[in-house]
Enzyme design. Sequence first.
Site, mmCIF file in Angstrom:
data_model
loop_
_atom_site.group_PDB
_atom_site.id
_atom_site.type_symbol
_atom_site.label_atom_id
_atom_site.label_comp_id
_atom_site.label_asym_id
_atom_site.label_seq_id
_atom_site.Cartn_x
_atom_site.Cartn_y
_atom_site.Cartn_z
ATOM 1 N N GLN A 250 110.788 27.866 102.540
ATOM 2 C CA GLN A 250 110.528 29.296 102.700
ATOM 3 C C GLN A 250 109.354 29.731 101.814
ATOM 4 O OE1 GLN A 250 112.103 31.088 104.999
ATOM 5 N NE2 GLN A 250 111.175 33.039 104.489
ATOM 6 N N ASP B 277 108.413 25.109 111.582
ATOM 7 C CA ASP B 277 107.564 26.295 111.378
ATOM 8 C C ASP B 277 106.213 26.136 112.077
ATOM 9 O OD1 ASP B 277 108.728 28.337 109.862
ATOM 10 O OD2 ASP B 277 108.334 27.330 107.953
ATOM 11 N N LYS C 210 118.418 32.854 109.123
ATOM 12 C CA LYS C 210 118.236 31.522 109.714
ATOM 13 C C LYS C 210 119.544 30.734 109.657
ATOM 14 C CE LYS C 210 113.371 31.639 108.480
ATOM 15 N NZ LYS C 210 112.260 31.205 107.671
HETATM 16 N N1 GUN Z 1 108.018 33.488 104.895
HETATM 17 C C1 GUN Z 1 107.903 34.519 105.768
HETATM 18 N N2 GUN Z 1 107.954 34.076 107.033
HETATM 19 C C2 GUN Z 1 108.121 32.738 106.968
HETATM 20 C C3 GUN Z 1 108.261 31.723 107.947
HETATM 21 O O1 GUN Z 1 108.218 31.956 109.159
HETATM 22 N N3 GUN Z 1 108.407 30.452 107.477
HETATM 23 C C4 GUN Z 1 108.434 30.164 106.161
HETATM 24 N N4 GUN Z 1 108.570 28.874 105.799
HETATM 25 N N5 GUN Z 1 108.316 31.087 105.217
HETATM 26 C C5 GUN Z 1 108.166 32.361 105.629
#
Ligand code: GUN
Length: 285
Positions: free
Chosen positions: A95, A118, A51
């Site tokens: 996350q 998200d 990211k």
């Molecule tokens: N953990 C695994 N995939 C994701 C995601 O798309 N967003 C977040 N915040 N945590 C994750």
Amino acid sequence: MTFIDGKALAQKTKETLKIRVQTLKEKGITPGLAVILVGENPASQAYVRGKESDAKSLGFISIIDRVDESISQEELLKKVEQYNQDKNIHGLLVQLPLPKHINEKSITLAIDPKKDVDGFHPVNMGHLFLGNPLMIPCTPFGIMRMFEEYAIDLEGKEAIVIGRSNIVGKPMATLLTMANATVTIAHSRTTDLPSITKRADILVVTIGQSEKITKEYVKNGAVVIDVGMNRSESGKLVGDVKTCDVAEIASFLTPVPGGVGPMTRAMLMEQTVLAAERSTGENLV
Ligand code: GUN
């Protein structure tokens, strides 16, 4: 059989985003994305690095706030509030997964829905389920873009989603319904899974079991989307679909890696740009 090239589509999406970022910068706004990473889960660290790399390559302000896994829920909530108030931050995510002593629901609820790139906040889930989405969970959003790019018609088609998670299965089924597919959600308690999945024109697999879906589960000519990201015993990255097997009968198939994953990241970037655009007050969708 066509492999759906998620990597190429993600790149194309990011090229379009660069133009939108440029327009924002001309107005004095630089999109800002803050990611809070709690602890040292290796998979989470890898996702967050991805990211950060995307955000930097697009010229965003990118903050990765790494905190010790001993952080209290109260301290973490304070951090979320700090980014909620920060005018330079348009997208914010924590996350997942979080350590056991932290309540994931409370953290998700604390994020400003306008910055919830998200799409996990109940307000955003609510808008989505009511048919008027503002922020969409990135994985199903990216999959819808793949259908568009490859001109895969969903109207009246039988779509089956295996998996009922809040962040993939449920929103995926909603988006497919909005696109006029006839949708079934199957899951770990479904009896006789192959008899259900064999009906699917569109099969989205999000079950988290390495190479579980073989051609015995798939109808001839089906479109198969593999959301899985598992490590095989030899350490190789594999999906939930046995690719070499299903490729013999599917019409379209997403590879792992290089399929759904890159599109998930691209959609996160797109929603950060969207949040920055909305912050100008000019584009109130
Ligand atoms: N953990 C695994 N995939 C994701 C995601 O798309 N967003 C977040 N915040 N945590 C994750």
